[in-house]
Design a protein around this motif. Structure first.
Motif, PDB file in Angstrom:
ATOM      1  N   ASN A 158      20.614  15.215  25.016  1.00 57.94           N
ATOM      2  CA  ASN A 158      21.267  15.332  26.318  1.00 57.94           C
ATOM      3  C   ASN A 158      22.513  14.455  26.339  1.00 57.94           C
ATOM      4  OD1 ASN A 158      21.965  15.516  29.045  1.00 57.94           O
ATOM      5  ND2 ASN A 158      19.819  15.640  29.686  1.00 57.94           N
ATOM      6  N   TRP A 160      25.189  14.918  28.063  1.00 59.44           N
ATOM      7  CA  TRP A 160      25.671  14.743  29.442  1.00 59.44           C
ATOM      8  C   TRP A 160      25.043  13.515  30.085  1.00 59.44           C
ATOM      9  CZ3 TRP A 160      22.852  14.742  34.023  1.00 59.44           C
ATOM     10  CH2 TRP A 160      23.608  14.709  35.195  1.00 59.44           C
ATOM     11  N   TYR A 203      32.207  11.490  25.789  1.00 54.49           N
ATOM     12  CA  TYR A 203      32.955  12.538  26.496  1.00 54.49           C
ATOM     13  C   TYR A 203      33.526  13.550  25.508  1.00 54.49           C
ATOM     14  CZ  TYR A 203      36.350  15.013  29.285  1.00 54.49           C
ATOM     15  OH  TYR A 203      37.070  16.019  29.894  1.00 54.49           O
ATOM     16  N   LEU A 206      30.823  15.666  24.516  1.00 53.74           N
ATOM     17  CA  LEU A 206      30.482  16.568  25.615  1.00 53.74           C
ATOM     18  C   LEU A 206      31.424  17.768  25.642  1.00 53.74           C
ATOM     19  CD1 LEU A 206      28.529  16.848  28.027  1.00 53.74           C
ATOM     20  CD2 LEU A 206      30.212  15.643  29.420  1.00 53.74           C
ATOM     21  N   TYR A 218      26.582  22.842  29.896  1.00 53.85           N
ATOM     22  CA  TYR A 218      27.785  22.022  29.742  1.00 53.85           C
ATOM     23  C   TYR A 218      29.066  22.826  29.949  1.00 53.85           C
ATOM     24  CZ  TYR A 218      24.595  18.716  27.464  1.00 53.85           C
ATOM     25  OH  TYR A 218      23.565  17.856  27.177  1.00 53.85           O
ATOM     26  N   ILE A 221      32.554  21.116  33.066  1.00 53.71           N
ATOM     27  CA  ILE A 221      32.530  19.649  33.011  1.00 53.71           C
ATOM     28  C   ILE A 221      33.735  19.055  33.745  1.00 53.71           C
ATOM     29  CG2 ILE A 221      31.169  19.501  30.889  1.00 53.71           C
ATOM     30  CD1 ILE A 221      33.793  19.047  29.375  1.00 53.71           C
ATOM     31  N   GLU A 224      32.956  15.597  35.086  1.00 54.53           N
ATOM     32  CA  GLU A 224      32.931  14.636  33.989  1.00 54.53           C
ATOM     33  C   GLU A 224      34.356  14.301  33.523  1.00 54.53           C
ATOM     34  OE1 GLU A 224      31.069  17.326  34.253  1.00 54.53           O
ATOM     35  OE2 GLU A 224      29.143  16.343  34.645  1.00 54.53           O
TER      36      GLU A 224
END
Length: 302
Positions: A158, A160, A203, A206, A218, A221, A224
């Motif tokens: 995970n 995230w 990041y 990600l 995902y 994002i 994020e």
């Protein structure tokens, strides 16, 4: 005494370790059931494909499959070159040169070592060359597929969640740095910079995950991205403030120091240019930190 200090008695077996062992077990059972003479290749591929994220696993999948097929085929064809026995090492050397050259050209330099090992194993194999090549490729494919599937379906990484936790750590450490600035203490950015490096790495990972098949969670994002942008903006302004030779606060900044940290700092109504720039950056740090807190505080993680 020295040996004892190097032994980590508190180490706990993590999920990735368990998944790696499981992938090897499944891969070996498959090779036994299919009566394949490639159990070792299945195991190696399964272990190497178990990565911290799915994007890394799939990237390794593509690279390892390519280098395996490439190394085996080059080794196979070079082994078919008919020369006297004492010239065979020279042929192997030429094969290694070609293998490295092609991989560097196609920007897969990090896989040259593995390809060279596969090439030598294929070239020097005493068994039937075609049989060895086929078994090596089949075993590698099975191991890679098993490793990727186990990594995905069993406690999938995970990234995230790890990023959100890293962002919260960035907020906490930047809050401590700001308090140091407002209280006149010696500013230490080392912890914040460590947290920033961790958040930046996660990041980027990600972003790769967002382009990975099956990782639908995902795909969006944007939040994020805002979080990372705020952290970077805070970082830039903290660096600027730390390097400035100013220590007079505006009324607004002194009020924020009192409200946030219960610091009663004197303020000046007659600030010079450098002091005004100093306070300007502090005000923006405060603004960005409020925005960052709003973005991350209501996000639920396990």
């Amino acid at each position: 005494m020295t040996i004892k200090n190097k032994i980590d008695y508190k180490y706990r077996i993590g999920m990735r370790t368990l998944k790696t062992a499981l992938a090897v077990v499944i891969g070996l059972y498959i090779s036994y059931l299919l009566d394949l003479d490639s159990a070792i290749f299945v195991s190696i591929a399964a272990v190497s494909t178990m990565k911290p994220s799915m994007s890394e696993s799939l990237e390794d999948f593509k690279k390892r499959l390519f280098t395996c097929v490439f190394g085996v085929m080059v080794g196979y064809f070079f082994s078919k070159i008919s020369v006297v026995e004492y010239l065979e090492p020279l042929i192997a050397g030429l094969g290694i040169l070609l293998t490295i050259y092609i991989l560097v050209v196609v920007k897969m330099k990090d896989m040259t070592q593995l390809s060279c090992i596969v090439f030598v194993a294929s070239f020097c194999s005493n068994s039937d060359k075609f049989y060895y090549a086929t078994n090596r490729i089949i075993g590698t494919v099975i191991g890679i597929i098993v490793g990727v599937l186990v990594n995905y379906f069993i406690s999938s990484p995970n990234v995230w969640e790890d990023f959100i936790l890293a962002a919260r750590s960035c907020y906490r450490s930047s809050n401590l740095v700001l308090k140091q600035i407002l209280s006149g203490e010696k500013v230490d950015l080392s912890e914040f910079n460590r947290e920033l490096a961790s958040a930046t790495k996660l990041y980027k990972l990600l972003e790769k995950e967002a382009d990975t098949p099956f990782q639908y969670r995902y795909k969006k994002i944007s939040r994020e991205k805002r979080i990372m942008s705020l952290i970077e903006s805070i970082s830039v302004r903290l660096e600027v403030v730390e390097n400035m030779d100013a220590d007079h606060f505006s009324f607004e900044v002194s009020q924020e120091a009192l409200k946030r940290y219960d610091l009663e700092e004197e303020y000046s109504s007659d600030l010079d240019v450098e002091d005004r720039v100093y306070n300007y950056h502090i005000e923006y740090i405060l603004k960005y930190m409020d925005q960052l807190k709003e973005e991350i505080e209501n996000i639920k993680v396990k």
